[in-house]
Scaffold this motif. Structure first.
Motif, short mmCIF file in Angstrom:
data_model
loop_
_atom_site.label_atom_id
_atom_site.label_comp_id
_atom_site.label_asym_id
_atom_site.label_seq_id
_atom_site.Cartn_x
_atom_site.Cartn_y
_atom_site.Cartn_z
N THR A 117 0.84 -1.20 0.00
CA THR A 117 0.00 0.00 0.00
C THR A 117 0.88 1.25 0.00
O THR A 117 1.60 1.51 0.97
CB THR A 117 -0.94 0.01 1.23
N LEU A 118 0.80 2.02 -1.08
CA LEU A 118 1.61 3.23 -1.24
C LEU A 118 0.90 4.42 -0.62
O LEU A 118 -0.29 4.65 -0.86
CB LEU A 118 1.86 3.47 -2.73
N LYS A 119 1.61 5.20 0.21
CA LYS A 119 1.03 6.40 0.83
C LYS A 119 1.44 7.66 0.07
O LYS A 119 0.65 8.60 -0.07
CB LYS A 119 1.48 6.52 2.29
N GLU A 120 2.69 7.69 -0.39
CA GLU A 120 3.21 8.84 -1.14
C GLU A 120 4.13 8.34 -2.24
O GLU A 120 4.72 7.25 -2.14
CB GLU A 120 4.02 9.78 -0.23
N ASP A 134 6.48 4.04 6.28
CA ASP A 134 6.26 5.30 7.00
C ASP A 134 6.78 5.17 8.44
O ASP A 134 7.27 6.13 9.02
CB ASP A 134 4.77 5.64 7.00
N GLU A 135 6.70 3.95 8.99
CA GLU A 135 7.16 3.71 10.36
C GLU A 135 8.66 3.98 10.49
O GLU A 135 9.14 4.37 11.54
CB GLU A 135 6.86 2.26 10.76
N ILE A 199 6.73 6.26 -0.23
CA ILE A 199 6.51 5.90 1.18
C ILE A 199 5.32 4.94 1.22
O ILE A 199 4.28 5.20 0.60
CB ILE A 199 6.20 7.13 2.06
N MET A 200 5.46 3.83 1.93
CA MET A 200 4.38 2.83 2.00
C MET A 200 4.00 2.56 3.45
O MET A 200 4.70 2.94 4.39
CB MET A 200 4.85 1.52 1.35
N GLU A 201 2.86 1.88 3.61
CA GLU A 201 2.49 1.37 4.92
C GLU A 201 3.30 0.11 5.20
O GLU A 201 3.69 -0.60 4.25
CB GLU A 201 0.99 1.04 4.97
#
Length: 861
Positions: A117-120, A134-135, A199-201
């Motif tokens: 899952t891609l966030k950015e 992201d963590e 950036i991913m989850e």
């Protein structure tokens, strides 16, 4: 004839409506169960895919040519290439349990199949591009940005244990020594430069205990060579039971060393390498469906049987004017077809709508129980609908066949006189003198009534037997499914576990136990010691393993582990008060004595089933020899022995007694000090178990308070998952029991009230010859008792037989002692008499007020 049948249905609106409602309920039950089964399997599939990705088999160590051959295989729908690059030291980490970055490569298909899952930003499109979790930005000292480059040295994690060198993976936590320092190292490191493009989850398939944050890069198949070694995860076009053999055969053909399987996902397709599990799953589904079909047949059969009884005069009149047997039989079949044509579509809709509403209410709890974002969707497949339709049609046919045959045989004279159900003869209505002497003439008349109206009596008793069967079987099924879930789930009765070795000061752990957010604590010391048991002391399951050759005896004895739980003085007193034993007997170091947990639940790897049994075939007063390893002889030798004081199943917070070939014994601190004072090879470990109203806050407090190397595990989620899974199963099963019970009660009321209404003339005659209201009520009570006794005489043995079959089915995967559901049997016995008496009194109250003359003139047409 068909027109007359339709007119008869319209004229008798109440009976037609009752029959239609009965069929709708039966069909909706079948539809709801089939839809529930399909929907639940769909949920489990989606949840498994969300956690571990969508793949069925994985070929390990594949080169470029082998990957091309896999893509050509006609059975493969998708082939996803991946590679574990390895680990890099990450100096920016704030988490001392995660000092690494773990680099993994996927091809373009892999980003989709493994649910990244891609966030950015964007996904990597070249081997020098990466996306980071992201963590990693939150738990690191540096704030990484898209476009930034990082330089790392990637290699393998190695752990040296004596002379053995182990390569560690993401499923292996960070290896530490007694001081809490890492004892592993990265070897064969190579330098890489990567550019951050997204950036991913954090991937759901990354274990929470893994020592490295997962970083994803791109795997370009064009860069592979014949010397490359990557993994190929495949999605099959059609998942079949032969997937295991086919994949192994293909791997052998292409000279691929190893194949792994996504066993969890395959299980939800009905494919498993564990034949016991499949046998259990299919046999349970079959038994539940069979029980529902039996209930449905009983419900619909009674409705049609009553219909034929009420139409007897009408059919007789048709016979008198020339209707043939075939026409009368087809008239009943046509009635079944009409009712089925109306009821089946409505039943299917009702079943789907009902299960949809149920899903809406339980989805939130289900997501928490599975720790998943997935919820139950109403999945309607052509097969599940077709299943419901076919079973319903077959059920209606079976239900109408006997009444249709009966209708065809009704003679005109018998039907008009309404004597077809009453077969009078001296022998058949003869009753014991004992009945009249003990219970009075009312009981004798009641018993003669039942014998005279044999068909109606048998129909009512049959309804009661089916009701008993349905209730007891579903109640047993529910209790055992809950028990099976309990056996397969960890028994977690605490929120946080803190573990430390014997070098940790006890005062340090007491400081943690007194943290502000902690509501309950239990500090336990553990020691693991070996013992060897003679064959006659083994439990039944372990004795079978020895006889089959799965377990091997050493000098005629089977090796076991004894897990000693050592309690402090205050904790031992609390436990003594709870179990009820004299403390002095168990605190004497010169005569060591302990308490053994009698029953254990565990998974037997040889039998491939969950087992619950007595761990030891011994008695209080017997002794256990304790062994310790001796370097001079290079084997275990006896160093002392301990007496078994008593057996109990009373446990305390944090206690785990459910392990394969392990005895659990509770001893006092005084006894432990004496037992192990000279044994250097036996390590004592501290475990602190804590409960809190706010486990997340408590964990933060504990992390701040700790000053030495200890491990803190927040297990509150796991505990809640176990509880919620059992609760969800209870909701479904008790909902099912409630539905079965309501249907059964409605069925009995319908059968008895119709039977009573057909006896109006008989009751009017008894009242006309002087039977008082008290005597009349007494007769009805005795009839109810006779109905109940007869139903229980047949219903209980049949139910116990079906329960035994259910137990056999479950025992293929879960093994525990057979026990009858005595409480449910007690409820059934009481309920049967209450329901029958209520139904009869309700029905009789409706005809009591009728005029005797009108009753004697009554015609059932």
């Amino acid at each position: 004839m068909n027109k007359l049948t339709l007119r008869n249905l319209k004229e008798n609106k109440r009976r037609t409506l009752v029959t239609i409602i009965g069929v709708i309920i039966a069909v909706s039950m079948l539809t709801a169960v089939s839809t529930l089964g399909v929907s639940f399997i769909d949920l489990l599939k989606r949840d498994s895919i969300a956690r571990d990705g969508e793949w069925h088999a994985q070929f390990i160590g594949v080169n470029n040519e082998q990957a091309k051959e896999l893509r050509k295989d006609s059975n493969m729908e998708k082939v996803i290439l991946s590679n574990n690059l390895g680990y890099a030291n990450w100096k920016d980490s704030k988490n001392d349990s995660k000092p690494y970055l773990f680099f993994k490569q996927y091809d373009e298909q892999g980003f989709e199949q493994f649910l990244i899952t891609l966030k950015e930003g964007t996904f990597p499109k070249a081997s020098n591009e990466i996306i980071i979790p992201d963590e990693m930005r939150k738990k690191g000292n540096s704030k990484y940005a898209i476009g930034e480059e990082i330089n790392v040295s990637i290699g393998e994690r190695h752990f040296q244990l004596e002379e053995e060198d182990s390569i560690l993976t993401q499923t292996d936590p960070l290896q530490r020594n007694e001081e809490g320092k890492s004892v592993e190292e990265i070897q064969q490191a190579k330098s890489y430069t990567f550019k951050i493009v997204g950036i991913m989850e954090t991937p759901s398939w990354e274990p929470s205990w893994s020592p490295g944050y997962t970083v994803i890069s791109y795997l370009d198949q064009k860069e592979l060579t014949t010397s490359s070694s990557v993994n190929a995860s495949v999605v099959m076009k059609k998942v079949k039971q032969s997937i295991y053999e086919d994949s192994e055969s293909l791997a052998k053909k292409l000279a691929i060393a190893k194949v792994d399987f996504n066993n969890e996902l395959l299980r939800y397709y009905g494919v498993s390498s564990n034949d016991n599990l499949l046998l259990t799953m299919y046999s349970l589904i079959g038994i539940v469906i069979l029980v529902i079909v039996i209930g449905s047949v009983a419900l619909i059969y009674n409705a049609f049987a009553i219909s034929v009884s009420e139409r007897a005069r009408h059919l007789g009149m048709l016979s008198s004017v020339g209707a043939t047997k075939k026409q009368k039989r087809n008239s009943v079949f046509f009635e079944g077809a009409v009712i089925g044509g109306i009821s089946i579509p409505l039943g299917i809709i009702a079943g789907i709508v009902g299960i949809g509403i149920t899903f809406t209410f339980i989805n939130k709890y289900l997501q928490d129980a599975l720790n998943s974002t997935q919820g139950l969707n109403v999945v309607i497949t052509p097969y599940s609908i077709l299943f419901s339709i076919i079973i319903s049609i077959v059920t209606i046919f079976i239900s109408t066949y006997l009444p249709a045959r009966k209708a065809s045989k009704i003679s005109a004279i018998d039907a008009i006189r309404q004597t077809q159900d009453i077969k009078l003869s001296g022998k058949k209505v003869k009753t014991s003198k004992f009945v009249r002497k003990v219970f009075g003439i009312e009981a004798e008349i009641g018993l003669k009534n039942l014998k005279r109206n044999k068909r109606r009596y048998q129909t009512t008793v049959f309804s009661l037997i089916i009701s008993i069967l349905l209730f007891l079987v579903v109640a047993y099924f529910t209790d055992n499914m809950k028990k099976s879930v309990g056996l397969s789930q960890e028994n977690i009765d605490y929120d946080i576990a803190v573990s430390a070795d014997s070098t940790t000061p006890e005062e340090e752990l007491q400081i943690l136990a007194n943290a502000p957010s902690i509501t309950e604590s239990n500090l336990i010391k553990n020691a693991y010691v070996s013992t060897y048991l003679k064959k006659d002391l083994l439990s039944e399951n372990n004795r079978k393993s020895v006889e089959k050759g799965d377990a091997f005896l050493e000098d005629g004895k089977l090796p076991f582990t004894v897990n000693f739980f050592i309690l402090s003085e205050s904790a031992f007193k609390r436990y003594a008060n709870s179990v009820g034993f004299p403390i002095k007997e168990y605190t004497n170091p010169d005569d060591p004595k302990g308490i053994v947990i009698e029953t254990a639940s565990y998974f037997d790897p040889y039998e491939e089933k969950f087992v619950e049994e007595k761990v030891l075939n011994a008695k209080p007063g017997d002794y256990l020899d304790l062994y310790s390893y001796r370097e001079e002889s290079a084997k275990d030798e006896i160093f002392t022995k301990i007496q078994i004081g008593l057996f109990t199943n009373e446990t305390f917070m944090g206690m785990d007694a459910d392990n394969y070939r392990m005895l659990t014994m509770i001893i006092s601190n005084e006894v432990a000090e004496k037992l192990f004072e000279k044994e250097k090879n036996i390590n004592l470990n501290y475990n602190l178990y804590l409960n809190s109203d706010n486990p997340e806050k408590a964990q933060e407090e504990l992390e701040d308070l700790k000053t030495v190397s200890i491990y803190i595990y927040n297990v509150e989620k796991d505990r809640k998952q176990s509880e919620q899974m059992i609760m969800i199963m209870s909701v479904f099963m008790y909902g099912f029991i409630s539905l079965i019970s309501l249907i059964s009660i409605a069925n009995i009321f319908n059968t008895i009230s119709t039977s009573i209404s057909l006896r109006k003339r008989e009751f009017a005659m008894l009242r006309s010859v002087g039977m008082t209201p008290t005597g009349f009520n007494k007769m009805i009570y005795f009839e109810s008792i006779f109905y109940g006794i007869k139903a229980l005489m047949y219903g209980l043995p049949i139910s116990i037989g079906v329960i035994a079959i259910l137990y056999w089915s479950i025992s293929n995967t879960f093994e525990y002692g057979f026990a009858l559901p005595w409480l449910s049997i007690f409820y059934v016995v009481i309920a049967i008499f209450i329901i029958v008496a209520s139904a009869m009194l309700y029905s009789v109250s409706k005809i009591k007020k009728e005029n005797i003359i009108d009753g004697l003139k009554q015609e059932n047409a």
